[in-house]
Scaffold this motif. Sequence first.
Motif, short mmCIF file in Angstrom:
data_model
loop_
_atom_site.label_atom_id
_atom_site.label_comp_id
_atom_site.label_asym_id
_atom_site.label_seq_id
_atom_site.Cartn_x
_atom_site.Cartn_y
_atom_site.Cartn_z
N SER A 36 0.83 -1.21 0.00
CA SER A 36 0.00 0.00 0.00
C SER A 36 0.86 1.26 0.00
N GLY A 37 1.93 1.25 0.81
CA GLY A 37 2.81 2.41 0.86
C GLY A 37 3.55 2.63 -0.44
N ALA A 38 4.03 1.55 -1.07
CA ALA A 38 4.75 1.69 -2.33
C ALA A 38 3.85 2.22 -3.43
N LEU A 39 2.60 1.74 -3.46
CA LEU A 39 1.66 2.24 -4.46
C LEU A 39 1.38 3.72 -4.25
N ARG A 40 1.18 4.10 -2.99
CA ARG A 40 0.94 5.52 -2.69
C ARG A 40 2.15 6.37 -3.06
N LEU A 41 3.35 5.84 -2.84
CA LEU A 41 4.56 6.61 -3.14
C LEU A 41 4.67 6.88 -4.63
N GLY A 81 5.88 10.37 4.97
CA GLY A 81 5.36 9.41 5.94
C GLY A 81 5.27 8.02 5.35
N CYS A 82 4.85 7.93 4.08
CA CYS A 82 4.81 6.63 3.40
C CYS A 82 6.20 6.02 3.26
N ASN A 299 -4.38 3.77 5.70
CA ASN A 299 -3.55 4.91 6.13
C ASN A 299 -2.62 5.39 5.02
N PRO A 300 -1.84 4.51 4.37
CA PRO A 300 -0.98 5.00 3.29
C PRO A 300 -1.77 5.48 2.06
N ALA A 301 -3.02 5.02 1.92
CA ALA A 301 -3.80 5.39 0.74
C ALA A 301 -4.40 6.78 0.85
#
Length: 378
Positions: A36-41, A81-82, A299-301
């Motif tokens: 999720s964090g990598a996609l958001r980044l 944050g991500c 949260n990361p999204a």
Amino acid sequence: MASPRLGTFCCPTRDAATQLVLSFQPRAFHAVCLGSGALRLVLGLLQMLPRRPPAAPGAPSTSPPASARILRAAAACDVLGCLGIILRSAVWLGFPDFVENISDGNGTDIWPAAFCVGSAMWIQLLYSACFWWLFCYAVDAYLVIRRSAGLSTIVLYHIMAWGLALLLCAEGAVMLYYPSVSRCERGLDHAIPHYITTYLPLLLVLVANPVLFQKTVTAVASLLKGRQGIYTENERRMGAVIKIRFFKIMLVLIACWLSNIINESLLFYLEMQPDINAGSLKRVRDAAKTTWFIMGILNPAQGFLLSLAFYGWTGCCMGLQSPKMVIQWESMTTSAAEVVGSCVRPENLTCRKVAPVGGHTSDEALSMLSEESFAMNH
């Protein structure tokens, strides 16, 4: 995922509720957070590319409104944050032996504990700053419409967002870890300030932003009526667009962070029980585990979903023209002897002349709210 439980994980001993969620499928959980964090980044880096409207021939160059700078700062905080979430999850998955030494109170290697504390505080600081910037956005929207703010207040927003985020994060960390990481094994009371400083900015945004947005919508209606003394269908549509945008913002924030509040409430309830493993608490434990995983996804999204609220589905397509109608705001910067003509598509809407009212401040007020409308269409 941003949770104060990440900070208490660094303690040599942990309360039963924290141990419950941290030991529930940890590899699967961190894989979810990493994905999720990598996609958001990736999406976040695309979102941070400059969006500049094509300048008209001979038009003077203008600096972006304060709202655009506020949104860039919030997006930057979210992306950073991500990065903290991605790094923490990657270390957990790639170096399990290193992670096992994080809460080893008898160990001599300080790096696992230092990494645990540092990454937890990094995530808390950046997401807290992001919440403060979103609060500043709501404040700025209201103040600018009320003709009480502008680009000159951006310095105050920086001081408030970063100053309060640093202050609360430092206070929570000191209360939790001082004089050493081993202190946080003494009970729950030492951790309560840490939880409060983590969730205070979030609760402020969830409670105060809807009030400020509602006041802004009301002020926009008054501003539009005051321009000609009437409230036309086109201006009514403009107010509706602003209202819908504010609703989308709050919907994203509630969707992404309500699971944190529910999860924390469930874990505090479990901590107050004499036996957390009692059969009667099975549903509570399952709900806490479920919301724990939901937090890791949502949260990361937040940043990407907020970009949809601000820019629409074409937010990442910098070179594509959206077929949606572009709302034209009449310029307010002309002199008293000038009149600005404005036509709004579709063709069945009449073109009308608008006399300048309010000077540069009114123009800034409308451009502040139309910044995202333009970005949504480019």
